[in-house]
Design a protein around this motif. Structure first.
Motif, short mmCIF file in Angstrom:
data_model
loop_
_atom_site.label_atom_id
_atom_site.label_comp_id
_atom_site.label_asym_id
_atom_site.label_seq_id
_atom_site.Cartn_x
_atom_site.Cartn_y
_atom_site.Cartn_z
N ALA A 95 12.93 -4.71 7.23
CA ALA A 95 11.60 -4.97 7.78
C ALA A 95 11.59 -6.18 8.70
CB ALA A 95 10.60 -5.16 6.64
N LYS A 96 12.44 -7.17 8.41
CA LYS A 96 12.52 -8.38 9.23
C LYS A 96 12.95 -8.09 10.66
CE LYS A 96 13.41 -11.88 5.66
NZ LYS A 96 14.45 -12.76 5.07
N LYS A 97 13.60 -6.96 10.86
CA LYS A 97 14.06 -6.59 12.21
C LYS A 97 12.91 -6.13 13.11
CE LYS A 97 18.49 -4.91 10.37
NZ LYS A 97 19.33 -3.70 10.19
N HIS A 98 11.73 -5.95 12.51
CA HIS A 98 10.57 -5.43 13.25
C HIS A 98 9.40 -6.40 13.12
CE1 HIS A 98 12.75 -1.57 13.44
NE2 HIS A 98 13.08 -1.84 12.19
N SER A 99 9.00 -6.98 14.23
CA SER A 99 7.95 -8.01 14.21
C SER A 99 6.57 -7.45 13.85
CB SER A 99 7.88 -8.70 15.58
OG SER A 99 7.61 -7.75 16.60
N ASN A 100 6.39 -6.15 13.98
CA ASN A 100 5.08 -5.55 13.70
C ASN A 100 4.99 -4.93 12.31
OD1 ASN A 100 6.87 -3.45 14.28
ND2 ASN A 100 5.24 -2.12 15.07
N ILE A 101 5.94 -5.27 11.44
CA ILE A 101 5.94 -4.73 10.09
C ILE A 101 5.77 -5.85 9.07
CG2 ILE A 101 7.36 -3.59 8.31
CD1 ILE A 101 6.36 -1.65 10.37
N ARG A 102 4.84 -5.66 8.15
CA ARG A 102 4.65 -6.59 7.04
C ARG A 102 4.74 -5.79 5.75
NH1 ARG A 102 -0.96 -9.52 5.25
NH2 ARG A 102 -0.14 -10.70 3.50
N VAL A 103 5.55 -6.27 4.81
CA VAL A 103 5.73 -5.57 3.53
C VAL A 103 5.13 -6.39 2.40
CG1 VAL A 103 7.35 -4.49 1.93
CG2 VAL A 103 7.88 -4.52 4.38
N ILE A 104 4.32 -5.73 1.58
CA ILE A 104 3.76 -6.37 0.39
C ILE A 104 4.42 -5.73 -0.83
CG2 ILE A 104 1.68 -6.79 -0.97
CD1 ILE A 104 0.11 -6.52 1.65
N PHE A 105 5.06 -6.54 -1.68
CA PHE A 105 5.81 -6.03 -2.82
C PHE A 105 5.00 -6.18 -4.11
CE2 PHE A 105 9.08 -7.10 0.24
CZ PHE A 105 10.01 -6.07 0.10
N LYS A 106 5.10 -5.16 -4.96
CA LYS A 106 4.51 -5.19 -6.29
C LYS A 106 5.58 -4.79 -7.31
CE LYS A 106 -0.09 -5.88 -5.81
NZ LYS A 106 -0.89 -6.82 -6.60
N ASP A 107 5.62 -5.49 -8.44
CA ASP A 107 6.59 -5.21 -9.51
C ASP A 107 5.84 -4.75 -10.75
OD1 ASP A 107 8.61 -5.20 -11.44
OD2 ASP A 107 8.55 -7.39 -11.68
N ALA A 108 6.13 -3.50 -11.19
CA ALA A 108 5.43 -2.94 -12.36
C ALA A 108 6.01 -3.42 -13.68
CB ALA A 108 5.45 -1.42 -12.30
N GLY A 109 7.19 -4.05 -13.64
CA GLY A 109 7.79 -4.56 -14.87
C GLY A 109 8.13 -3.49 -15.89
N GLY A 110 8.36 -2.26 -15.41
CA GLY A 110 8.71 -1.16 -16.31
C GLY A 110 7.52 -0.51 -17.00
N ASP A 111 6.29 -0.87 -16.59
CA ASP A 111 5.08 -0.36 -17.21
C ASP A 111 4.40 0.64 -16.28
OD1 ASP A 111 2.63 0.10 -18.36
OD2 ASP A 111 2.07 -1.99 -18.57
N PRO A 112 4.35 1.94 -16.64
CA PRO A 112 3.73 2.95 -15.78
C PRO A 112 2.27 2.66 -15.47
CG PRO A 112 5.02 4.01 -17.50
CD PRO A 112 4.96 2.56 -17.84
N GLU A 113 1.52 2.14 -16.45
CA GLU A 113 0.11 1.83 -16.22
C GLU A 113 -0.05 0.70 -15.20
OE1 GLU A 113 -2.45 3.59 -17.29
OE2 GLU A 113 -0.98 4.93 -18.20
N LYS A 114 0.85 -0.27 -15.28
CA LYS A 114 0.83 -1.37 -14.30
C LYS A 114 1.16 -0.83 -12.91
CE LYS A 114 1.47 -5.81 -12.88
NZ LYS A 114 2.01 -5.67 -11.54
N GLN A 115 2.09 0.13 -12.84
CA GLN A 115 2.46 0.68 -11.54
C GLN A 115 1.31 1.48 -10.93
OE1 GLN A 115 6.19 2.92 -11.26
NE2 GLN A 115 6.40 2.12 -9.19
N LYS A 116 0.57 2.19 -11.75
CA LYS A 116 -0.61 2.91 -11.26
C LYS A 116 -1.59 1.92 -10.61
CE LYS A 116 -0.47 6.59 -14.75
NZ LYS A 116 -1.17 7.18 -15.92
N LYS A 117 -1.82 0.82 -11.29
CA LYS A 117 -2.74 -0.22 -10.78
C LYS A 117 -2.17 -0.85 -9.51
CE LYS A 117 -6.27 -3.15 -11.36
NZ LYS A 117 -6.01 -4.15 -10.34
#
Length: 315
Positions: A63-85
């Protein structure tokens, strides 16, 4: 007095027109910014597996190779309910495209389907039921199982061998495909016996603890095949703690780095492993094509997996 009023009226009109013009310019700039800058939401199943940490790193570097891209990361910690949220939060935040590396295929299928109704979705690693996504990218996991079966046959040297298989999660699509490939491959060899299959939830410590209990009582284990190098490392620690010297251990992932698969094979800790690309780099490459509305986007991409042994590394 009249002249003063005229001046005031003219000033008010000029200010009003100026505000409209400035507002129009700002609105136009915001539209341009929205058009030219894309937000990618990345929902990760967990970050305790080295393989998934490496996936996030690949996404970030590409993503760093592209100035018009921003990535937002989320970590579910192995919890499916957290990943849904997490997925809901990324969409509500305004993500233009979603990359999802799924924790539990069954539990996340409906969530991915709903996300796909509003934005493009790239699914990494584990599949979901149906085809409600833009693109699936994953390793050819069935071929990993097939190659593992052939490696086990080679290591057996036609002698009878007992094998313990260590899966990540019970009934996950990845594990099922690896196991399917393994069983098909070894069905040709009468000397190979899958003694048992255990589930270690992709955890090194859980793999170590469960195998340690088995190896204390069972001295007839010849080979352990774990579905990740991380769990294979746990198998090695169990082997050492129970003084089970003759057991050969095979893993999956083949990453480069301290205590990663290739290094473990080089040091003789693992007998072999298999490269299993994360698909992070490819996900960003195709995300840009999708966001730019390019044609000819495939529905599914399978990444090649290859065997790694000391013999192959030395050639």
């Amino acid at each position: 007095m009249k002249n003063k009023r005229k001046i005031i009226y003219l000033s008010v009109i000029i200010i009003f027109i100026s505000l409209i013009v400035i507002s129009g310019i700002c609105s136009y700039e915001l539209k341009l910014q929205k058009k030219d800058t894309f937000i990618i939401g990345m929902s990760q199943a967990n970050l305790y597996e080295p393989w998934r940490i490496y996936m996030n790193k690949e996404i970030q570097e590409e993503a760093k190779k592209h100035s018009n891209i921003r990535v937002i990361f989320k970590d579910a910690g192995g919890d499916p309910e957290k990943q849904k949220k997490d997925i809901e939060d990324l969409i509500n935040f305004g993500a233009d495209l979603l990359i999802v590396s799924i924790n539990d295929s069954k539990q996340l299928t409906s969530t991915v389907r709903k996300a796909y109704e509003s934005i493009p979705v790239i699914v990494l690693d584990r599949t979901v039921s149906g085809y409600d996504y833009t693109l699936y990218i994953g390793a050819d996991t069935k071929s990993i199982g097939e190659q593992a079966g052939e490696l086990i046959a080679k290591l057996s040297n036609n002698n009878k061998v007992n094998v313990i298989e260590v899966q990540g999660i019970l009934d996950s699509s990845t594990d099922k495909e690896i196991t399917s490939g393994l069983r098909e491959a070894i069905s040709k060899y009468r000397n190979i016996n899958i003694d048992r299959t255990i589930v270690a939830n992709w955890q090194k410590n859980e793999s170590e603890d469960k195998l340690e209990e088995i190896l204390k009582d069972d001295r007839n284990v010849d080979i352990i095949f774990a579905h990740s190098d991380y769990m294979a490392l746990g198998a090695y620690y169990a082997k050492v703690s129970t003084n089970s010297k003759n057991i050969k251990i095979i893993g999956v992932d083949g990453l480069e780095g301290p205590q990663d698969g290739i290094e473990l094979v080089k040091n003789g800790i693992l007998t072999g492993t298999f490269t299993c690309k994360t698909g992070g780099k490819e996900a960003v490459e195709y995300a840009i094509k999708i966001l730019n509305k390019e044609d000819d986007i495939p529905k599914k991409i399978l990444l090649e997996c290859n065997e790694i042994t000391q013999e192959l590394l030395n050639n």
